[in-house]
Design an enzyme around this catalytic site. Structure first.
Site, short mmCIF file in Angstrom:
data_model
loop_
_atom_site.label_atom_id
_atom_site.label_comp_id
_atom_site.label_asym_id
_atom_site.label_seq_id
_atom_site.Cartn_x
_atom_site.Cartn_y
_atom_site.Cartn_z
N ILE A 44 -4.00 -3.95 -1.49
CA ILE A 44 -3.22 -4.71 -0.52
C ILE A 44 -1.90 -5.19 -1.10
O ILE A 44 -0.95 -5.47 -0.36
CB ILE A 44 -4.03 -5.90 0.00
CG1 ILE A 44 -3.35 -6.52 1.24
CG2 ILE A 44 -4.28 -6.93 -1.10
CD1 ILE A 44 -4.21 -7.47 2.01
N LYS A 45 -1.79 -5.26 -2.42
CA LYS A 45 -0.57 -5.78 -3.04
C LYS A 45 0.63 -4.86 -2.87
O LYS A 45 1.76 -5.27 -3.13
CB LYS A 45 -0.83 -6.08 -4.51
CG LYS A 45 -1.81 -7.21 -4.75
CD LYS A 45 -1.31 -8.53 -4.18
CE LYS A 45 -2.21 -9.69 -4.57
NZ LYS A 45 -1.71 -10.99 -4.09
N ASP A 46 0.40 -3.63 -2.43
CA ASP A 46 1.54 -2.77 -2.07
C ASP A 46 2.39 -3.45 -1.00
O ASP A 46 3.62 -3.30 -0.98
CB ASP A 46 1.06 -1.43 -1.53
CG ASP A 46 0.49 -0.52 -2.60
OD1 ASP A 46 0.28 -0.98 -3.73
OD2 ASP A 46 0.27 0.66 -2.30
N ALA A 49 4.54 -6.22 -2.49
CA ALA A 49 5.59 -5.59 -3.28
C ALA A 49 6.72 -5.08 -2.39
O ALA A 49 7.91 -5.34 -2.64
CB ALA A 49 5.00 -4.45 -4.11
#
Length: 338
Positions: A44-46, A49
């Site tokens: 999910i950190k895409d 970012a």
């Protein structure tokens, strides 16, 4: 006929919702997991970012040829490496040295400049976030094209991107028929952004927090005081402070989810659903089960499947490590045959 193909960053987001059959049937609710492990960088950190980078570009804080710098437990660093490589930026990552070997190796495989630092409390000047801030300031002065400190914890571009994408997707995918959303918190950007998007469309949607051991957030939202209790083997979630991203987020139902509930849930998701997901997903789904029991049958609850169990092989599939933490592998998972 012309076929349009998007670039890597065009495929961040728009992840599917998966019905988690076993826990749905057991609770009488529809418990749906948003498959964030299907993002290009595997988590999910895409989204955070991409949101931070695009915001910095718009504001002129990240210029062509610039460097992205961040302190991270791993997944945000991987997301920034994916986005940075796709858009032509170098990436410098500062990471606590107690994180999984799999995440460290993944970061190296993207070609980032990686600084591993001792894991120390936030008050320590050598905390990974503070080290990353200093490195970013130095590079911004010395590098021809400058540098951006992503500052994922307090940069509200993180929250805004989830409000604009993740929350809207969940609303559309459920056709607005959603009664509750729950997840764990690291930066707070995901929970806060999704909560804002859902509450703007239906003020009655219940917002839950699934908090692991070692985090102070459950006690804060339940009792008004930041106080940590216990510990957890899960990485990248939990916090000892209210970040700018999390501030003013409505939390209706906070739950403490110990590893004794979360880690068996990871194995259940593998065995019963065919979903090999990490510890934070176990925390999230265990929290969703608690919310379902509180709301009662007939409700729809959404949570997040954040990343893959393969990023935590040395913990989740290490019998000696688990025994040392008071946890066990299930009988059906016979690693001796591997």
């Amino acid at each position: 006929m012309t076929t349009m193909h998007g670039s890597t960053i065009d495929h961040i987001g728009n992840t599917p919702l998966i019905r988690l059959n076993h826990v749905s049937d057991a609770t009488g609710c529809e418990i749906l997991g948003k498959a964030e492990f299907m993002n290009p960088g595997g988590s999910i950190k895409d989204r955070a970012a991409l949101g931070i980078v695009r915001d910095a570009e718009r504001r002129g804080r990240l210029r062509p040829g610039g460097i992205i710098v961040e302190g991270t437990a791993g997944n945000t660093g991987i997301g920034l490496a994916v986005v940075g490589n796709a858009l032509g930026y170098d990436t410098v990552i500062v990471m606590p040295d107690n994180q999984s070997r799999d995440k460290i190796d993944t970061l190296k495989s993207y070609g980032v400049t990686l600084h591993l630092v001792p894991a120390v409390p936030l008050r320590d000047p050598n905390h990974f976030t503070k080290v990353s801030e200093r490195i970013a300031a130095e590079l911004d002065e010395s590098h021809e094209h400058g540098a951006l400190w992503a500052n994922q914890f307090n940069n509200t571009a993180n929250r805004a991107f989830h409000e604009q994408t993740t929350g809207v997707e969940i609303w559309d995918q459920t056709r607005g028929e959603i009664d509750g959303f729950i997840c764990s918190v690291g930066t707070g950007g995901t929970l806060a952004g999704v909560a804002r998007a859902l509450r703007a469309r239906n003020a009655k949607v219940q917002i839950g927090l699934a908090d692991p051991g070692g985090s102070a957030l459950y006690h804060f939202f339940a009792h008004g005081e930041l106080r940590a209790e216990g510990s957890s083997i899960s990485e990248g979630i939990g916090n000892s402070r209210i970040t700018d991203n999390l501030a003013d987020t409505p939390i209706d139902r906070p739950y403490r989810v110990p590893d004794s509930d979360a880690i068996p849930m990871v194995y259940d998701l593998i065995r019963r659903e065919g979903l090999s997901v990490g510890g934070s997903s176990g925390v999230n789904v265990a929290g969703a089960v608690r919310m379902a029991k509180d709301l009662g049958p007939g409700h729809t609850i959404v949570t997040l499947l954040c990343d893959s169990a393969m990023r935590y092989r040395a913990r989740l599939f290490n019998r000696a490590f688990l025994v040392d933490k008071g946890l066990t592998l299930p009988d059906w998972l016979n690693l001796d045959q591997c």
